[in-house]
Design an enzyme around this catalytic site. Structure first.
Site, PDB file in Angstrom:
ATOM      1  N   LYS A  16      14.435 -11.597  -1.504  1.00  0.00           N
ATOM      2  CA  LYS A  16      15.011 -10.424  -2.188  1.00  0.00           C
ATOM      3  C   LYS A  16      16.491 -10.329  -1.885  1.00  0.00           C
ATOM      4  O   LYS A  16      16.969 -10.828  -0.866  1.00  0.00           O
ATOM      5  CB  LYS A  16      14.302  -9.131  -1.770  1.00  0.00           C
ATOM      6  N   ASP A 141       9.910  -3.557   4.575  1.00  0.00           N
ATOM      7  CA  ASP A 141      10.232  -4.285   3.341  1.00  0.00           C
ATOM      8  C   ASP A 141       9.004  -4.904   2.677  1.00  0.00           C
ATOM      9  O   ASP A 141       9.133  -5.526   1.623  1.00  0.00           O
ATOM     10  CB  ASP A 141      11.226  -5.418   3.641  1.00  0.00           C
TER      11      ASP A 141
HETATM   12  O1  C5P Z   1       9.936  -1.735   9.514  1.00  0.00           O
HETATM   13  P1  C5P Z   1      10.492  -2.929  10.186  1.00  0.00           P
HETATM   14  O2  C5P Z   1       9.643  -3.380  11.332  1.00  0.00           O
HETATM   15  O3  C5P Z   1      10.783  -4.057   9.258  1.00  0.00           O
HETATM   16  O4  C5P Z   1      11.901  -2.513  10.786  1.00  0.00           O
HETATM   17  C1  C5P Z   1      12.561  -3.283  11.763  1.00  0.00           C
HETATM   18  C2  C5P Z   1      13.623  -2.423  12.429  1.00  0.00           C
HETATM   19  O5  C5P Z   1      14.653  -2.140  11.500  1.00  0.00           O
HETATM   20  C3  C5P Z   1      13.114  -1.066  12.882  1.00  0.00           C
HETATM   21  O6  C5P Z   1      12.594  -1.110  14.193  1.00  0.00           O
HETATM   22  C4  C5P Z   1      14.368  -0.220  12.826  1.00  0.00           C
HETATM   23  O7  C5P Z   1      15.162  -0.454  13.954  1.00  0.00           O
HETATM   24  C5  C5P Z   1      15.117  -0.818  11.656  1.00  0.00           C
HETATM   25  N1  C5P Z   1      14.904  -0.063  10.402  1.00  0.00           N
HETATM   26  C6  C5P Z   1      15.459   1.187  10.281  1.00  0.00           C
HETATM   27  N2  C5P Z   1      15.298   1.904   9.125  1.00  0.00           N
HETATM   28  C7  C5P Z   1      14.602   1.375   8.093  1.00  0.00           C
HETATM   29  C8  C5P Z   1      14.026   0.103   8.197  1.00  0.00           C
HETATM   30  C9  C5P Z   1      14.204  -0.603   9.366  1.00  0.00           C
HETATM   31  O8  C5P Z   1      16.104   1.669  11.203  1.00  0.00           O
HETATM   32  N3  C5P Z   1      14.456   2.094   6.966  1.00  0.00           N
END
Ligand code: C5P
Length: 288
Positions: A16, A141
């Site tokens: 993406k 994502d």
């Molecule tokens: O949800 P995911 O595990 O992919 O997110 C990884 C890290 O990215 C989270 O721990 C956070 O620190 C950051 N993140 C965030 N806000 C989002 C998505 C991700 O702060 N909307």
């Protein structure tokens, strides 16, 4: 999903691009509110999913960049689906083509496509909303990769509205630099950001691609340059060499240049020095 044999399927998982990414201040739950236009593009990881005896879940990934199989998001997706009632087993061979730590969503896409494929292979047939909720529990994502070619993404990534984006071409440059998401968000927080600024998708959908460059914005660009100085070096070199606006996807490190058409992309590619050219390829909007 293409059948590879009576008991195996080939599945492609697209990358993406965040064409735009607006980010608001850190929420109490540790995530940031987003408003992003995201498009799936024609660069794919490839998964071979083979049926295995009930309860056997294995993942093999020949690419060392992807890290240990145990923590792989596609394997975690298979396990999560099994906990939701999936009966069966699977052996997944993952061929990485999408750079890791690049902001291209490769790991999330692998997980989403694993959910999508095993939901059918195991005959579980969970409805799309349930699959999306399961995806959101794996990573912010993941749900977008279960959706249409382009979406407006809000919330922490789980609020998705389909958008009708015209086809576009881009020169995608994936520097050999891992940009971990955590430190980029920390650098963002340190800037004391103001409230989330909404991005109306009509600012892109209502205009030809030739007018998009001035409208694209990524609130993580400056923080990524700070957390990962190599990203800034690559972006500056690209800009100097091509004289064209350079954009970053997600939290980096991948960069992209919007093209008039593929011919334009081939001409730009030919202008790049060998180390940049090796990391560059043409991509377009993924049709599904
Ligand atoms: O949800 P995911 O595990 O992919 O997110 C990884 C890290 O990215 C989270 O721990 C956070 O620190 C950051 N993140 C965030 N806000 C989002 C998505 C991700 O702060 N909307």
């Amino acid at each position: 999903m293409e059948r590879a044999s009576a008991t195996a399927w080939r599945v492609r998982a697209p990358a993406k691009l965040n064409l735009t990414l607006r980010v608001g201040p850190l929420r109490a739950d540790g995530y940031h509110p987003l408003d992003s236009i995201v498009a799936k593009v024609t660069l794919y990881d490839e998964l071979l999913i083979e049926r295995a005896p009930d309860g056997v879940l294995e993942l093999v990934c020949p690419d060392p960049q992807a890290g240990p199989a145990e923590g792989n998001l596609a394997l975690r997706a298979a396990r999560a689906l099994r906990q939701r009632g999936g009966r069966g087993g699977a052996r997944i061979t993952l061929h990485k083509r999408i750079g890791v730590g690049a902001g291209l969503g490769g790991g999330s896409s692998d997980a989403a496509r694993t959910l999508w494929a095993l939901n059918q292979i195991w005959g579980l047939n969970l409805p799309p909303a349930e699959l999306a909720a399961l995806g959101a529990s794996l990573g912010s994502d993941v749900p977008l990769f279960l959706g249409p070619p382009a979406s407006r993404m809000r919330g922490r990534g789980e609020v998705l509205d389909p958008i009708d984006l015209p086809a576009f071409d881009a020169l995608l440059v994936t520097p050999p630099v891992h940009c971990a998401t955590g430190p980029v968000y920390l650098a963002f927080d340190a800037q004391n950001p103001g409230p989330l600024v909404a991005f109306d998708p009509a600012r892109l959908t209502g205009h030809p691609v030739s007018q998009w460059d001035d409208r694209l914005v990524n609130d993580l660009y400056a923080p990524a340059r700070q957390a990962c100085p190599a990203v800034g070096d690559w972006a500056d070199r690209l800009h100097e060499r091509l004289g064209r606006p350079v954009h970053m996807t997600g939290s980096g490190s991948a960069l992209f240049v919007l093209l008039a058409d593929r011919q334009d992309g081939l001409a730009l590619h030919a202008q790049l020095p060998p180390d940049l050219a090796r990391c560059a390829r043409l991509v377009g909007l993924n049709p599904w």
